[in-house]
Scaffold this active site. Structure first.
Site, PDB file in Angstrom:
ATOM      1  N   GLY A  10      51.520   4.777   7.169  1.00 59.40           N
ATOM      2  CA  GLY A  10      52.760   4.327   6.534  1.00 59.40           C
ATOM      3  C   GLY A  10      53.200   5.298   5.440  1.00 59.40           C
ATOM      4  O   GLY A  10      52.576   6.339   5.223  1.00 59.40           O
ATOM      5  N   PHE A  11      54.262   4.916   4.774  1.00 55.18           N
ATOM      6  CA  PHE A  11      54.834   5.765   3.720  1.00 55.18           C
ATOM      7  C   PHE A  11      53.791   6.020   2.617  1.00 55.18           C
ATOM      8  O   PHE A  11      53.375   7.163   2.389  1.00 55.18           O
ATOM      9  CB  PHE A  11      56.101   5.083   3.178  1.00 55.18           C
ATOM     10  CG  PHE A  11      56.636   5.634   1.897  1.00 55.18           C
ATOM     11  CD1 PHE A  11      56.801   7.003   1.716  1.00 55.18           C
ATOM     12  CD2 PHE A  11      57.003   4.772   0.857  1.00 55.18           C
ATOM     13  CE1 PHE A  11      57.312   7.503   0.522  1.00 55.18           C
ATOM     14  CE2 PHE A  11      57.517   5.269  -0.326  1.00 55.18           C
ATOM     15  CZ  PHE A  11      57.662   6.633  -0.500  1.00 55.18           C
ATOM     16  N   THR A  35      54.849  -0.650  11.443  1.00 55.63           N
ATOM     17  CA  THR A  35      55.892   0.116  10.746  1.00 55.63           C
ATOM     18  C   THR A  35      55.412   1.533  10.417  1.00 55.63           C
ATOM     19  O   THR A  35      56.201   2.336   9.912  1.00 55.63           O
ATOM     20  CB  THR A  35      56.363  -0.584   9.443  1.00 55.63           C
ATOM     21  OG1 THR A  35      55.223  -0.832   8.615  1.00 55.63           O
ATOM     22  CG2 THR A  35      57.080  -1.886   9.735  1.00 55.63           C
ATOM     23  N   GLY A  36      54.167   1.836  10.676  1.00 56.10           N
ATOM     24  CA  GLY A  36      53.638   3.184  10.405  1.00 56.10           C
ATOM     25  C   GLY A  36      54.083   4.169  11.470  1.00 56.10           C
ATOM     26  O   GLY A  36      54.596   3.780  12.523  1.00 56.10           O
ATOM     27  N   ASP A  56      44.303  -3.281  13.867  1.00 57.50           N
ATOM     28  CA  ASP A  56      45.020  -4.284  13.087  1.00 57.50           C
ATOM     29  C   ASP A  56      44.031  -4.930  12.109  1.00 57.50           C
ATOM     30  O   ASP A  56      43.084  -5.599  12.530  1.00 57.50           O
ATOM     31  CB  ASP A  56      45.610  -5.330  14.058  1.00 57.50           C
ATOM     32  CG  ASP A  56      46.415  -6.397  13.341  1.00 57.50           C
ATOM     33  OD1 ASP A  56      46.196  -6.612  12.125  1.00 57.50           O
ATOM     34  OD2 ASP A  56      47.253  -7.023  14.000  1.00 57.50           O
ATOM     35  N   VAL A  57      44.266  -4.735  10.843  1.00 58.92           N
ATOM     36  CA  VAL A  57      43.328  -5.171   9.792  1.00 58.92           C
ATOM     37  C   VAL A  57      43.214  -6.694   9.677  1.00 58.92           C
ATOM     38  O   VAL A  57      42.338  -7.205   8.983  1.00 58.92           O
ATOM     39  CB  VAL A  57      43.710  -4.517   8.429  1.00 58.92           C
ATOM     40  CG1 VAL A  57      45.084  -4.979   7.972  1.00 58.92           C
ATOM     41  CG2 VAL A  57      42.691  -4.804   7.341  1.00 58.92           C
ATOM     42  N   LEU A  61      36.733  -6.581  10.691  1.00 55.55           N
ATOM     43  CA  LEU A  61      36.664  -5.139  10.435  1.00 55.55           C
ATOM     44  C   LEU A  61      35.219  -4.699  10.354  1.00 55.55           C
ATOM     45  O   LEU A  61      34.441  -5.282   9.597  1.00 55.55           O
ATOM     46  CB  LEU A  61      37.240  -4.879   9.042  1.00 55.55           C
ATOM     47  CG  LEU A  61      38.660  -4.416   8.837  1.00 55.55           C
ATOM     48  CD1 LEU A  61      38.867  -4.133   7.346  1.00 55.55           C
ATOM     49  CD2 LEU A  61      38.963  -3.178   9.642  1.00 55.55           C
ATOM     50  N   LYS A  91      50.434 -12.407   7.644  1.00 57.83           N
ATOM     51  CA  LYS A  91      49.050 -12.233   8.096  1.00 57.83           C
ATOM     52  C   LYS A  91      48.367 -11.037   7.437  1.00 57.83           C
ATOM     53  O   LYS A  91      47.210 -11.110   7.050  1.00 57.83           O
ATOM     54  CB  LYS A  91      49.008 -12.078   9.626  1.00 57.83           C
ATOM     55  CG  LYS A  91      49.168 -13.425  10.343  1.00 57.83           C
ATOM     56  CD  LYS A  91      49.225 -13.262  11.844  1.00 57.83           C
ATOM     57  CE  LYS A  91      47.880 -12.918  12.431  1.00 57.83           C
ATOM     58  NZ  LYS A  91      47.968 -12.773  13.915  1.00 57.83           N
ATOM     59  N   TYR A 145      56.664 -12.031   2.215  1.00 52.74           N
ATOM     60  CA  TYR A 145      56.033 -10.868   1.568  1.00 52.74           C
ATOM     61  C   TYR A 145      55.501 -11.263   0.188  1.00 52.74           C
ATOM     62  O   TYR A 145      54.329 -11.040  -0.125  1.00 52.74           O
ATOM     63  CB  TYR A 145      57.066  -9.758   1.445  1.00 52.74           C
ATOM     64  CG  TYR A 145      56.550  -8.461   0.871  1.00 52.74           C
ATOM     65  CD1 TYR A 145      55.667  -7.659   1.575  1.00 52.74           C
ATOM     66  CD2 TYR A 145      56.982  -8.016  -0.385  1.00 52.74           C
ATOM     67  CE1 TYR A 145      55.218  -6.446   1.057  1.00 52.74           C
ATOM     68  CE2 TYR A 145      56.541  -6.806  -0.904  1.00 52.74           C
ATOM     69  CZ  TYR A 145      55.662  -6.030  -0.182  1.00 52.74           C
ATOM     70  OH  TYR A 145      55.232  -4.821  -0.695  1.00 52.74           O
TER      71      TYR A 145
END
Ligand code: UDP
Length: 309
Positions: A10-11, A35-36, A56-57, A61, A91, A145
């Site tokens: 990602g950013f 979105t990455g 997917d975290v 893990l 999530k 969010y």
């Protein structure tokens, strides 16, 4: 150090991974690419200290070997992405934080959560200081969010208190720079793409709402200082230079030499009217403050966008 960075493509994750490698640390990056973008980290694969797995975290893990830090940066981060991916946003902030905390506990590693100024919601005080509890609409479009990040902080604090873990909570204010997606939907990428194409620059509302924009290199420097500090409480990292959105649109128009018109569109629901970090804590504890002036940072970002529009 050997660190895990979630959201590494990602950013922010890509800048953070590059910075950590530059300091000689080893980085394991994970990203599910919701979105990455792999383009953001293509250059890192040459470095033998960089490993990457598409993952997917929010799932269990496991990472073999030692880990010194788990840095949880995975999340959609643009208001239009919250609308498109509301459940993955909840999530990754909630379940993803739990999984990442569990891994950090297992490895006796420092846990860092990329929290946000959104924990303050549409703030009733300006600037926002870490002791402010915020003004969030839990069921509004941004709630997915904001509440996920608030839960993430609560969970992180519980692991610190109950398990005695070392934790770092950074509250990130609006940040911009290269590696933002052109169609990310946030103000800086929108205005730059529109200005460079001489298309109308869309200011939402009357443009009097404010934001304070931090250039990404300053932010990453703050992240690193927080990581190596001993501060277990949240720390605001952002640039206190506050501008109205209309001013920002005019500045980007000027710097790109654009012929675009500035047009006004409906203000999204629950859009915060003001936002500015109080960075007293970061200054005192981390000896950190931003160095890059707005126009300087915008020019660097425009070069990145120019090469891609
Ligand atoms: N905004 C705007 N035009 C756009 C995109 C965003 O005027 O094309 C406004 C938005 O309404 C908000 C501010 O810019 O007031 C910052 O929005 P952004 O999406 O960058 O992030 P936020 O700070 O709201 O999370």
């Amino acid at each position: 150090m050997r660190v895990l960075v979630t959201g590494a493509a990602g950013f922010l994750g890509s800048h953070l991974s590059r910075y950590m490698l530059g300091k000689g640390h080893s980085v394991i990056g994970i990203d599910n690419f919701i979105t990455g973008n792999i383009e953001n980290i293509n250059d890192l694969f040459k470095n033998p200290k960089f490993e990457f797995t598409k993952y997917d975290v929010t799932n269990y893990l496991h990472v073999p070997g030692k880990l010194d830090a788990v840095m949880h940066f995975a999340s959609p981060a643009s208001p239009i992405d919250y609308l498109k991916f509301p459940i993955p946003t909840l999530k990754v902030g909630a379940l993803g934080t739990h999984k990442a905390l569990g891994l950090a506990k297992e490895k006796k590693a420092i846990f860092m959560i990329a929290s946000t100024s959104e924990v303050y919601g549409d703030p009733l005080i300006n600037p926002q200081v870490e002791s402010y509890w915020g003004n969030v609409n839990p069921i509004g479009p941004r709630g997915v969010y904001d509440e996920a990040k608030r839960f993430a902080e609560a969970m992180t604090m519980a692991y610190h208190r109950y398990h005695g873990m070392q934790v770092r909570m950074l509250r990130i204010f609006n940040t911009y720079g290269p590696n933002m997606r052109l169609n990310d939907g946030r103000a800086v990428p929108n205005f730059m793409t529109q200005a460079l194409k001489n298309k109308p620059i869309t200011v939402y509302g009357d443009g009097s709402q404010t934001r304070s924009l931090c250039y990404v290199s300053d932010l990453v420097d703050g992240i690193y200082r927080l990581l190596i500090s001993r501060e277990n409480n949240p720390v605001n990292i952002g640039n206190p230079h506050e501008v109205s959105l209309l001013e920002l649109a005019e500045t980007i128009k000027k710097l790109t030499g654009s012929k675009s018109k500035i047009v006004f569109r409906a203000l999204p629901e629950d859009d915060p009217k003001v936002r500015r970090p109080d960075i007293t804590r970061a200054k005192k504890i981390l000896k950190w403050q931003p160095k890059v002036q707005l126009e300087e940072g915008l020019k660097k970002t425009i070069s990145y966008f120019k090469a891609r529009v």
